[in-house]
Design a protein around this motif. Structure first.
Motif, PDB file in Angstrom:
ATOM      1  N   ILE A   1       0.364  -3.010 -17.905  1.00  0.00           N
ATOM      2  CA  ILE A   1       0.059  -3.490 -16.293  1.00  0.00           C
ATOM      3  C   ILE A   1       1.510  -2.697 -15.569  1.00  0.00           C
ATOM      4  O   ILE A   1       2.476  -1.564 -16.277  1.00  0.00           O
ATOM      5  CB  ILE A   1       0.800  -4.801 -16.217  1.00  0.00           C
ATOM      6  N   ARG A   2       1.091  -1.791 -14.001  1.00  0.00           N
ATOM      7  CA  ARG A   2       1.574  -1.044 -13.763  1.00  0.00           C
ATOM      8  C   ARG A   2       2.425  -2.241 -12.872  1.00  0.00           C
ATOM      9  O   ARG A   2       2.553  -2.639 -12.133  1.00  0.00           O
ATOM     10  CB  ARG A   2       0.482  -0.298 -12.543  1.00  0.00           C
ATOM     11  N   GLY A   3       4.177  -1.358 -13.263  1.00  0.00           N
ATOM     12  CA  GLY A   3       5.808  -1.994 -12.474  1.00  0.00           C
ATOM     13  C   GLY A   3       5.771  -2.864 -13.316  1.00  0.00           C
ATOM     14  O   GLY A   3       5.124  -2.664 -14.920  1.00  0.00           O
TER      15      GLY A   3
ATOM     16  N   PHE B   1       0.681  -1.086   0.039  1.00  0.00           N
ATOM     17  CA  PHE B   1       0.453  -0.208   0.291  1.00  0.00           C
ATOM     18  C   PHE B   1       0.903   1.156  -0.149  1.00  0.00           C
ATOM     19  O   PHE B   1       2.215   0.618   0.183  1.00  0.00           O
ATOM     20  CB  PHE B   1      -1.011  -0.073   1.187  1.00  0.00           C
ATOM     21  N   ARG B   2       0.128   2.577  -0.340  1.00  0.00           N
ATOM     22  CA  ARG B   2       1.261   3.368  -0.349  1.00  0.00           C
ATOM     23  C   ARG B   2      -0.079   4.359   0.632  1.00  0.00           C
ATOM     24  O   ARG B   2      -0.765   5.403  -0.015  1.00  0.00           O
ATOM     25  CB  ARG B   2       1.081   4.265  -1.704  1.00  0.00           C
ATOM     26  N   VAL B   3       0.437   5.089   1.508  1.00  0.00           N
ATOM     27  CA  VAL B   3       0.244   5.596   2.190  1.00  0.00           C
ATOM     28  C   VAL B   3       0.159   7.171   1.536  1.00  0.00           C
ATOM     29  O   VAL B   3       1.169   7.835   1.521  1.00  0.00           O
ATOM     30  CB  VAL B   3       0.879   6.128   3.869  1.00  0.00           C
TER      31      VAL B   3
ATOM     32  N   MET C   1      11.890  -6.471   0.523  1.00  0.00           N
ATOM     33  CA  MET C   1      11.174  -6.883  -0.332  1.00  0.00           C
ATOM     34  C   MET C   1      11.124  -5.630  -1.772  1.00  0.00           C
ATOM     35  O   MET C   1      10.724  -4.950  -1.333  1.00  0.00           O
ATOM     36  CB  MET C   1      10.155  -7.960  -1.166  1.00  0.00           C
ATOM     37  N   CYS C   2      12.853  -6.221  -2.572  1.00  0.00           N
ATOM     38  CA  CYS C   2      12.859  -5.192  -3.111  1.00  0.00           C
ATOM     39  C   CYS C   2      12.950  -5.823  -4.528  1.00  0.00           C
ATOM     40  O   CYS C   2      14.245  -6.890  -4.849  1.00  0.00           O
ATOM     41  CB  CYS C   2      13.978  -4.173  -3.313  1.00  0.00           C
ATOM     42  N   ASP C   3      12.405  -5.885  -6.074  1.00  0.00           N
ATOM     43  CA  ASP C   3      12.766  -6.399  -7.002  1.00  0.00           C
ATOM     44  C   ASP C   3      14.361  -5.922  -7.577  1.00  0.00           C
ATOM     45  O   ASP C   3      14.793  -5.599  -8.653  1.00  0.00           O
ATOM     46  CB  ASP C   3      11.694  -6.256  -8.018  1.00  0.00           C
ATOM     47  N   GLY C   4      14.705  -4.509  -7.100  1.00  0.00           N
ATOM     48  CA  GLY C   4      16.015  -3.882  -7.800  1.00  0.00           C
ATOM     49  C   GLY C   4      17.172  -4.781  -7.843  1.00  0.00           C
ATOM     50  O   GLY C   4      17.501  -5.095  -9.370  1.00  0.00           O
ATOM     51  N   PRO C   5      17.586  -5.556  -6.286  1.00  0.00           N
ATOM     52  CA  PRO C   5      18.530  -6.529  -7.049  1.00  0.00           C
ATOM     53  C   PRO C   5      18.458  -7.308  -8.537  1.00  0.00           C
ATOM     54  O   PRO C   5      19.319  -8.350  -9.276  1.00  0.00           O
ATOM     55  CB  PRO C   5      19.455  -6.457  -5.595  1.00  0.00           C
ATOM     56  N   VAL C   6      17.434  -7.909  -8.784  1.00  0.00           N
ATOM     57  CA  VAL C   6      16.888  -8.706  -9.463  1.00  0.00           C
ATOM     58  C   VAL C   6      16.866  -8.283 -10.729  1.00  0.00           C
ATOM     59  O   VAL C   6      16.500  -8.943 -11.862  1.00  0.00           O
ATOM     60  CB  VAL C   6      16.119  -9.839  -9.046  1.00  0.00           C
ATOM     61  N   TYR C   7      16.831  -7.748 -10.931  1.00  0.00           N
ATOM     62  CA  TYR C   7      16.715  -6.306 -12.647  1.00  0.00           C
ATOM     63  C   TYR C   7      17.936  -5.867 -13.036  1.00  0.00           C
ATOM     64  O   TYR C   7      18.019  -5.960 -13.798  1.00  0.00           O
ATOM     65  CB  TYR C   7      15.261  -6.278 -12.994  1.00  0.00           C
ATOM     66  N   GLU C   8      18.772  -5.313 -11.806  1.00  0.00           N
ATOM     67  CA  GLU C   8      19.574  -3.936 -11.935  1.00  0.00           C
ATOM     68  C   GLU C   8      20.660  -5.410 -12.894  1.00  0.00           C
ATOM     69  O   GLU C   8      21.423  -4.860 -13.223  1.00  0.00           O
ATOM     70  CB  GLU C   8      20.023  -3.799 -11.345  1.00  0.00           C
TER      71      GLU C   8
ATOM     72  N   ASP D   1      20.464   0.985  -8.450  1.00  0.00           N
ATOM     73  CA  ASP D   1      20.336   2.089  -9.220  1.00  0.00           C
ATOM     74  C   ASP D   1      19.942   3.617  -8.331  1.00  0.00           C
ATOM     75  O   ASP D   1      19.648   4.434  -9.058  1.00  0.00           O
ATOM     76  CB  ASP D   1      18.902   1.797  -9.986  1.00  0.00           C
ATOM     77  N   TYR D   2      20.093   3.596  -7.183  1.00  0.00           N
ATOM     78  CA  TYR D   2      19.682   4.486  -6.346  1.00  0.00           C
ATOM     79  C   TYR D   2      21.244   5.138  -6.135  1.00  0.00           C
ATOM     80  O   TYR D   2      20.964   6.682  -5.379  1.00  0.00           O
ATOM     81  CB  TYR D   2      18.745   4.266  -5.338  1.00  0.00           C
ATOM     82  N   MET D   3      22.505   4.814  -6.292  1.00  0.00           N
ATOM     83  CA  MET D   3      23.397   4.925  -6.118  1.00  0.00           C
ATOM     84  C   MET D   3      24.323   6.715  -6.428  1.00  0.00           C
ATOM     85  O   MET D   3      24.479   7.610  -6.008  1.00  0.00           O
ATOM     86  CB  MET D   3      24.510   4.216  -6.248  1.00  0.00           C
TER      87      MET D   3
ATOM     88  N   GLN E   1      12.450  12.682  -4.379  1.00  0.00           N
ATOM     89  CA  GLN E   1      12.733  11.067  -4.715  1.00  0.00           C
ATOM     90  C   GLN E   1      11.765  10.496  -3.437  1.00  0.00           C
ATOM     91  O   GLN E   1      11.435  10.592  -2.580  1.00  0.00           O
ATOM     92  CB  GLN E   1      14.147  10.722  -4.573  1.00  0.00           C
ATOM     93  N   GLU E   2      11.334   9.988  -4.351  1.00  0.00           N
ATOM     94  CA  GLU E   2      10.596   8.502  -3.171  1.00  0.00           C
ATOM     95  C   GLU E   2      10.899   7.640  -2.346  1.00  0.00           C
ATOM     96  O   GLU E   2      10.465   7.547  -1.217  1.00  0.00           O
ATOM     97  CB  GLU E   2       9.826   7.711  -4.160  1.00  0.00           C
ATOM     98  N   THR E   3      12.304   7.642  -2.691  1.00  0.00           N
ATOM     99  CA  THR E   3      12.867   6.832  -0.876  1.00  0.00           C
ATOM    100  C   THR E   3      13.992   7.192  -0.371  1.00  0.00           C
ATOM    101  O   THR E   3      14.815   6.633   0.334  1.00  0.00           O
ATOM    102  CB  THR E   3      13.389   5.474  -1.886  1.00  0.00           C
TER     103      THR E   3
ATOM    104  N   ALA F   1       0.481  12.313  -2.295  1.00  0.00           N
ATOM    105  CA  ALA F   1       1.985  12.366  -1.015  1.00  0.00           C
ATOM    106  C   ALA F   1       3.018  12.136  -1.576  1.00  0.00           C
ATOM    107  O   ALA F   1       4.182  12.671  -1.821  1.00  0.00           O
ATOM    108  CB  ALA F   1       1.301  12.042  -0.508  1.00  0.00           C
ATOM    109  N   ARG F   2       3.109  11.479  -2.713  1.00  0.00           N
ATOM    110  CA  ARG F   2       4.605  11.522  -3.162  1.00  0.00           C
ATOM    111  C   ARG F   2       5.001  12.495  -4.643  1.00  0.00           C
ATOM    112  O   ARG F   2       6.196  12.277  -4.768  1.00  0.00           O
ATOM    113  CB  ARG F   2       4.147  10.266  -3.889  1.00  0.00           C
ATOM    114  N   ARG F   3       4.222  12.544  -4.925  1.00  0.00           N
ATOM    115  CA  ARG F   3       4.563  14.288  -6.150  1.00  0.00           C
ATOM    116  C   ARG F   3       4.313  15.332  -4.623  1.00  0.00           C
ATOM    117  O   ARG F   3       6.219  15.609  -4.896  1.00  0.00           O
ATOM    118  CB  ARG F   3       3.015  14.597  -6.385  1.00  0.00           C
TER     119      ARG F   3
HETATM  120  C1  G6P Z   1      12.415   0.266  -7.938  1.00  0.00           C
HETATM  121  C2  G6P Z   1      12.578  -0.019  -7.122  1.00  0.00           C
HETATM  122  C3  G6P Z   1      11.150   0.409  -6.536  1.00  0.00           C
HETATM  123  C4  G6P Z   1      10.046   1.745  -6.354  1.00  0.00           C
HETATM  124  C5  G6P Z   1      10.019   1.477  -7.693  1.00  0.00           C
HETATM  125  C6  G6P Z   1       9.221   2.202  -8.242  1.00  0.00           C
HETATM  126  O1  G6P Z   1      11.194  -1.148  -8.759  1.00  0.00           O
HETATM  127  O2  G6P Z   1      12.854  -0.723  -6.235  1.00  0.00           O
HETATM  128  O3  G6P Z   1      11.634   0.289  -4.768  1.00  0.00           O
HETATM  129  O4  G6P Z   1       8.834   1.615  -5.825  1.00  0.00           O
HETATM  130  O5  G6P Z   1      10.929   1.431  -9.460  1.00  0.00           O
HETATM  131  O6  G6P Z   1       8.574   2.885  -9.594  1.00  0.00           O
HETATM  132  P1  G6P Z   1       7.549   3.865 -10.332  1.00  0.00           P
HETATM  133  O7  G6P Z   1       7.391   3.214 -10.906  1.00  0.00           O
HETATM  134  O8  G6P Z   1       6.567   3.430  -9.363  1.00  0.00           O
HETATM  135  O9  G6P Z   1       8.503   4.955 -10.229  1.00  0.00           O
END
Ligand code: G6P
Ligand code: MN
Length: 455
Positions: free
Chosen positions: A323-325, A101-103, A183-190, A272-274, A124-126, A108-110
């Motif tokens: 799809i989203r994501g 979920f996203r509070v 869980m983060c899918d980053g490492p498995v796709y980066e 990808d965030y470094m 940035q989001e994170t 709010a992210r904007r």
């Molecule tokens: C990657 C990161 C996630 C992040 C997402 C943002 O998957 O690992 O942590 O939330 O990107 O993607 P978006 O499409 O929402 O910008």
């Protein structure tokens, strides 16, 4: 039922006398369509499971429920699905709780992305002040969920996909007895992506294995095993060549150029965030000049995606072409679920309490490292220094203490505690900037924050 299916169900180590229950909190989100598809494609491992979608957004919930039920029905898989807006009902007797979920939603992210830029800080989001505020909004809600789970599903695993997963997972690991895995899918796709650039895709049917060390969205990969051989030197050589070719830098590729430059210089692959930490001034300038923020881009894409979901939901057998994501988002979550349910002991990069795995970070800090995933959950493999140099360790140490301080402030702190935590973020490193950005962001997000953080 195929023999694979019956084997998977028989191996299920959790409450064999009834269906394994998976509750998805945020089950009405656009991301969840990909998760439903992934369940359908991996049904042989989840045969006999029951999924409960929970969301406060009834329309989103109905849409994902319709898509999921049709997927499962037409694929003829033994997966049952229901939906509710009642969180306690969803959590009760769950074996797994997945949080996506996203509070405050995209609005709010904007603000998290826009407001820091006014202070010449990365929006940035994170990461930076944006990620910090996302954590302040989310930790109290996740703490409530964990407290509810202690009452109604004390043995369940909490598989947390809600960002910033490092701080959220950190907070819950301190305030609750519930077993949480970030869980983060980053490492498995980066890493496969870097390997692909260098022409070193995994052999078909096989995976790459990686030594990824540090924190979520704050790590380096210092080895990449392809068929048992570490191909990091070849990937780094490719990165050096790319940098030497002096690519023209544009809005579309600046992050990639920065990341590849880091890989060439450090001879390791950055998350990808470094680039936010190593090229902050340049990134701020790019973000300030970009007419729209990422949340705004997503908000303009979402109506099209949802219209597509709705049109497909009318059909007998929905086919989602967008799809989203990322496509890997659902698959990654299910890989982890599959390994725990079926007690496989596979290796995946996850976010868990350090417990000494990384020797330069506190034992109770949440770290992102390769883990053994089996019925006991995710156990980190010992890394020592993980192949990191002293300067790389310094940034990660700083970030980890920022995350610890933020988790504490989000759970129990006052406005002053929160400002001190934000001042410890390596992108801020200034009490006055932290205070100014805090006051601006707190005014925007007051409705989502506890009173103690307001004044
Ligand atoms: C990657 C990161 C996630 C992040 C997402 C943002 O998957 O690992 O942590 O939330 O990107 O993607 P978006 O499409 O929402 O910008
Ligand atoms: Mn992530």
């Amino acid at each position: 039922m195929s023999s694979t299916q019956s084997t998977a169900s028989q191996q299920t180590g959790i409450r064999r006398n009834r269906r394994v229950k998976i509750a998805i909190i945020g089950g009405g989100s656009a991301y969840c369509a990909g998760l439903m598809q992934a369940f359908m494609h991996n049904a042989e491992f989840f045969s006999g499971c029951h999924i409960t979608l929970m969301d406060i957004d009834q329309d989103g919930l109905d849409l994902i429920y319709t898509l999921g039920s049709k997927f499962f029905h037409h694929a003829g898989v033994d997966l049952t699905l229901d939906r509710t807006t009642n969180r306690i009902l969803a959590l009760t007797d769950a074996d797994f709780v997945i949080t996506i979920f996203r509070v405050g939603g995209m609005q709010a992210r904007r603000l998290d992305e826009r407001i820091p830029l006014r202070h010449d800080l990365i929006g940035q989001e994170t990461v930076g002040p944006g990620g910090f505020f996302y954590a302040l909004r989310t930790v109290p809600v996740m703490a409530e969920i964990a407290a509810e789970m202690e009452q109604v599903a004390p043995r369940a695993f909490l598989l947390n996909y809600t960002n910033p997963i490092n701080i959220i997972t950190e907070a819950i690991s301190h305030c609750s007895t519930i077993r949480i895995i970030g869980m983060c899918d980053g490492p498995v796709y980066e890493i496969p992506r870097y390997a692909k650039w260098a022409g070193l895709e995994p052999t078909p049917g096989k995976r790459l294995f990686q030594r990824t060390v540090g924190l979520n969205h704050g790590n380096w990969t210092t080895a990449v095993w392809r068929d048992g051989i570490d191909v990091l030197p070849e990937i780094v050589a490719w990165c050096k060549n790319y940098v030497d070719s002096n690519p023209e830098i544009t809005f579309a590729n600046y992050a990639t150029v920065m990341l590849v430059t880091l890989a060439a210089q450090y001879e390791a692959l950055p998350s990808d965030y470094m680039h936010y930490y190593y090229f902050p001034e340049a990134v701020v300038a790019f973000l300030q000049n970009k007419p729209t923020s990422r949340a705004e881009d997503i908000m303009s894409m979402l109506p099209g995606i949802l219209a597509h979901y709705r049109a497909e939901a009318q059909k007998d057998m929905p086919q989602l072409t967008k799809i989203r994501g990322s496509g890997g988002f659902g698959d990654f979550a299910l890989d982890i679920l599959r390994c725990i349910i079926n007690d496989t002991g596979e290796e995946w990069v996850l976010n868990v309490p350090n417990s000494g795995a990384i020797n330069f970070l506190p034992v109770d800090r949440i770290v992102e490292v390769p883990c053994c995933v089996d019925a006991r959950g995710a156990t980190p493999f010992t890394q020592g220094m993980g192949g990191l140099q002293v300067d790389q360790r310094g940034l990660i140490y700083l970030l980890s203490e920022f995350e610890g301080a933020t988790a504490r402030a989000a759970l129990y702190g006052t406005r002053r505690d929160a400002i001190k935590a934000l001042a410890a973020n390596p992108l801020v490193m200034s009490y006055s900037k932290a205070e100014a950005a805090y006051d601006d962001l707190v005014a925007a997000h007051a409705q989502y924050l506890p009173e103690r953080l307001l004044s």
